[in-house]
Design a protein around this motif. Structure first.
Motif, PDB file in Angstrom:
ATOM      1  N   LEU A 411      64.914  28.158   8.794  1.00 28.21           N
ATOM      2  CA  LEU A 411      66.065  29.064   8.909  1.00 28.21           C
ATOM      3  C   LEU A 411      66.107  30.026   7.726  1.00 28.21           C
ATOM      4  CD1 LEU A 411      69.370  27.340  10.019  1.00 28.21           C
ATOM      5  CD2 LEU A 411      68.274  29.391  10.929  1.00 28.21           C
ATOM      6  N   GLY A 412      66.333  31.288   7.999  1.00 24.14           N
ATOM      7  CA  GLY A 412      66.413  32.284   6.932  1.00 24.14           C
ATOM      8  C   GLY A 412      65.062  32.876   6.572  1.00 24.14           C
ATOM      9  N   LYS A 413      63.993  32.342   7.140  1.00 16.40           N
ATOM     10  CA  LYS A 413      62.649  32.855   6.845  1.00 16.40           C
ATOM     11  C   LYS A 413      62.279  33.961   7.836  1.00 16.40           C
ATOM     12  CE  LYS A 413      61.225  29.579   3.861  1.00 16.40           C
ATOM     13  NZ  LYS A 413      61.690  29.876   2.523  1.00 16.40           N
ATOM     14  N   THR A 414      61.425  34.843   7.339  1.00 16.75           N
ATOM     15  CA  THR A 414      60.839  35.842   8.227  1.00 16.75           C
ATOM     16  C   THR A 414      59.458  35.327   8.606  1.00 16.75           C
ATOM     17  OG1 THR A 414      62.026  37.549   7.050  1.00 16.75           O
ATOM     18  CG2 THR A 414      60.195  38.273   8.427  1.00 16.75           C
ATOM     19  N   VAL A 415      59.204  35.272   9.911  1.00 18.02           N
ATOM     20  CA  VAL A 415      57.949  34.676  10.365  1.00 18.02           C
ATOM     21  C   VAL A 415      57.224  35.606  11.330  1.00 18.02           C
ATOM     22  CG1 VAL A 415      58.769  32.288  10.147  1.00 18.02           C
ATOM     23  CG2 VAL A 415      59.139  33.519  12.293  1.00 18.02           C
ATOM     24  N   LEU A 416      55.923  35.376  11.459  1.00 21.51           N
ATOM     25  CA  LEU A 416      55.171  36.049  12.521  1.00 21.51           C
ATOM     26  C   LEU A 416      55.052  35.071  13.671  1.00 21.51           C
ATOM     27  CD1 LEU A 416      52.232  37.979  10.801  1.00 21.51           C
ATOM     28  CD2 LEU A 416      54.386  38.896  11.665  1.00 21.51           C
ATOM     29  N   VAL A 417      55.289  35.559  14.877  1.00 21.62           N
ATOM     30  CA  VAL A 417      55.208  34.692  16.053  1.00 21.62           C
ATOM     31  C   VAL A 417      54.344  35.347  17.127  1.00 21.62           C
ATOM     32  CG1 VAL A 417      57.504  33.683  15.676  1.00 21.62           C
ATOM     33  CG2 VAL A 417      57.277  35.722  17.101  1.00 21.62           C
ATOM     34  N   ARG A 418      53.846  34.498  18.011  1.00 18.72           N
ATOM     35  CA  ARG A 418      53.152  35.039  19.190  1.00 18.72           C
ATOM     36  C   ARG A 418      54.094  34.857  20.373  1.00 18.72           C
ATOM     37  NH1 ARG A 418      48.107  35.714  21.012  1.00 18.72           N
ATOM     38  NH2 ARG A 418      47.185  34.854  19.145  1.00 18.72           N
ATOM     39  N   VAL A 419      54.243  35.899  21.177  1.00 17.18           N
ATOM     40  CA  VAL A 419      55.113  35.799  22.357  1.00 17.18           C
ATOM     41  C   VAL A 419      54.335  35.126  23.478  1.00 17.18           C
ATOM     42  CG1 VAL A 419      56.515  37.071  24.023  1.00 17.18           C
ATOM     43  CG2 VAL A 419      56.296  37.913  21.660  1.00 17.18           C
ATOM     44  N   GLU A 420      54.783  33.934  23.852  1.00 17.12           N
ATOM     45  CA  GLU A 420      54.090  33.176  24.895  1.00 17.12           C
ATOM     46  C   GLU A 420      54.601  33.564  26.280  1.00 17.12           C
ATOM     47  OE1 GLU A 420      51.592  31.615  24.063  1.00 17.12           O
ATOM     48  OE2 GLU A 420      51.859  31.171  21.934  1.00 17.12           O
ATOM     49  N   ARG A 421      55.923  33.614  26.415  1.00 18.39           N
ATOM     50  CA  ARG A 421      56.537  33.990  27.695  1.00 18.39           C
ATOM     51  C   ARG A 421      57.714  34.904  27.403  1.00 18.39           C
ATOM     52  NH1 ARG A 421      54.888  29.125  28.605  1.00 18.39           N
ATOM     53  NH2 ARG A 421      56.543  28.325  27.291  1.00 18.39           N
TER      54      ARG A 421
END
Ligand code: 5AD
Ligand code: SF4
Length: 436
Positions: A411-421
């Motif tokens: 929580l509170g972190k900036t993250v890189l994500v992959r959009v799965e759906r």
């Protein structure tokens, strides 16, 4: 002593409520879980359309019962309906003990004292008072730890013919740069990463104090620790090249703009007194796309403005297809007392408004599903701002909701994500890496 606030309306109203909570906390009140256990109940109202007006009366009916158990409980109404109706509202709902508007929130401590002494504390001012900036001396109490609203201006000078806001919020007043920056610094020290600058017409900030909204963007971006900047609501007329350039030059300004167009037909836009044509609106969109890579848009639309024909409405649909907004807030025209459009000839029957609205929503749903598909497989930057039902929730830079499985510690972190759906309203993602 406990307080309870119910808020209707726009983000500015929500930010006013956050400030009201700050005032009440400074007076020693604590937040109640429900209105039944509160000693002071406040309704922060909206009057932009007829529906929110009606809700206020039904809530007041509920709150009345609290007084039977706790005769000392204070029931207050503030915000735009209070400002528009003034004493008439108390006549309609005598249960009200306390009433003020967005001009004089800072007078709340004195008004509570009056109400506690058994007087009706009704303070609806015609004009904003000299000392309204005292409001900024109070902190806000926020639910969201990482993203914060900062009101940077009040009121509006535009006078769109359908809109009640110039009457309820008064003329345009920009908050001083110094006052805004000191709030932003305090918020960052408190752990905030994203600041969302607010104004009824935020892109006009500075016009009354010899500055320009672009200056504000550069200044806020200078505050160390501000990772993301958003702003709402922009007006197409004030959205100029300086702002577009600033958005392009400042990496922390998010690539998303809420830019209401209201109607696609130039004849209707003129009747609304919006000050631009469909073609000019599209030029602004194009300009923003050129300056800010990957920018997305959201908008507000009114359906069934007086005299709107089928052909006029088709221009609205055409704009939706041309711009491909990521979010559209659409409203049936609602005649507001005291506005020029209230008494315009050629009011559109409700069934026609309903039909047009359904067509608009259908088209937008189709566009949104197409946009959602384009997100699938992409990598997005998300600021994780809450944890709900075992999932981390945040927004992409383009202002899309995203969820992912992961530990609450993120929580509170900036993250890189992959959009799965992706569906029209949510991106289901998996974690790629933690940025900061
Ligand atoms: N009727 C319907 N919608 C309205 N809005 C403002 N005034 C009215 C009205 N009289 C809509 C506009 C505005 C949004 C906040 O509410 O689209 O951008
Ligand atoms: Fe409602 Fe407009 Fe007031 Fe916001 S400013 S609360 S939208 S009437």
């Amino acid at each position: 002593m406990k307080f309870y606030i119910k808020t209707f309306g726009c983000q500015m109203n929500f930010n006013d409520s956050e400030r009201i909570k700050g005032i009440l906390k400074s007076l020693g009140y604590e937040q109640a879980q429900s209105y039944e256990e509160a000693d002071i109940i406040l309704l922060n109202t909206c009057t932009i359309r007829e529906k929110p007006d009606q809700k206020v009366y039904s809530h007041l009916g509920e709150y009345k019962k609290v007084k039977e158990k706790n005769p000392k409980a204070i029931i207050g109404v503030c915000g735009c309906l209070a400002q528009r109706m003034g004493a008439e509202l108390v006549n309609k709902a005598p249960v009200i003990d306390l009433m003020f508007s967005s001009f004089n929130i800072h007078q709340l401590p004195q008004l509570i004292q009056q109400a506690q002494a058994g007087y009706k504390a009704i303070a609806i001012l015609e004009e904003p008072p000299e000392d309204e900036d005292k409001l900024w001396e109070y902190p806000t109490v926020r639910d969201n730890q990482y993203c914060a609203y900062v009101t940077v201006m009040k009121g509006c000078d535009k006078n769109c013919t359908y809109c009640v806001v110039p009457k309820t919020r008064g003329r345009q007043r920009s908050r001083s740069l110094q006052s805004i920056l000191s709030e932003v610094k305090a918020l960052v020290e408190d752990g905030v990463k994203e600041v969302h600058l607010l104004g009824q017409n935020v892109t006009a900030w500075g016009q009354d104090i010899g500055m320009h909204f672009a200056d504000l963007l550069y200044e806020v971006a200078q505050v160390e620790g501000v990772q993301r900047i958003r702003f709402t609501t922009g007006h197409p007329k004030d959205m100029d090249e300086r702002i577009a350039k600033a958005m392009g030059e400042i990496p922390t300004v998010c690539p998303h703009v809420h830019l209401p167009f209201q109607a696609g037909s130039n004849r209707i836009l003129a009747l609304m007194d919006r000050g631009y044509t469909k073609e000019e609106y599209l030029e602004k969109i194009q300009m923003l796309r050129e300056y800010k890579k990957g920018i997305t848009f959201s908008t507000d639309v009114i359906v069934g403005f007086p005299t709107e024909t089928e052909e006029d409405f088709e221009h609205t649909l055409d704009l939706l297809e041309k711009v491909r907004f990521e979010q559209v807030f659409s409203f049936k025209f609602s005649p507001r007392p005291g506005t020029p459009a209230y008494s315009m000839e050629g009011q559109v029957p409700d069934d026609v408004k309903t039909q047009r609205m359904a067509r608009l929503l259908n088209l937008q749903k189709k566009i949104l599903s197409e946009i959602a598909k384009e997100y699938e497989g992409t990598i997005q930057e998300v600021l994780l701002e809450s944890y709900e039902n075992g999932k981390l929730v945040g927004r992409t830079l383009t202002n899309r909701w995203a969820t992912l499985q992961g530990p609450e510690e993120l929580l509170g972190k900036t993250v890189l994500v992959r959009v799965e759906r992706a569906n029209p309203y949510n991106l289901e993602c998996s974690l790629v890496s933690v940025l900061s």
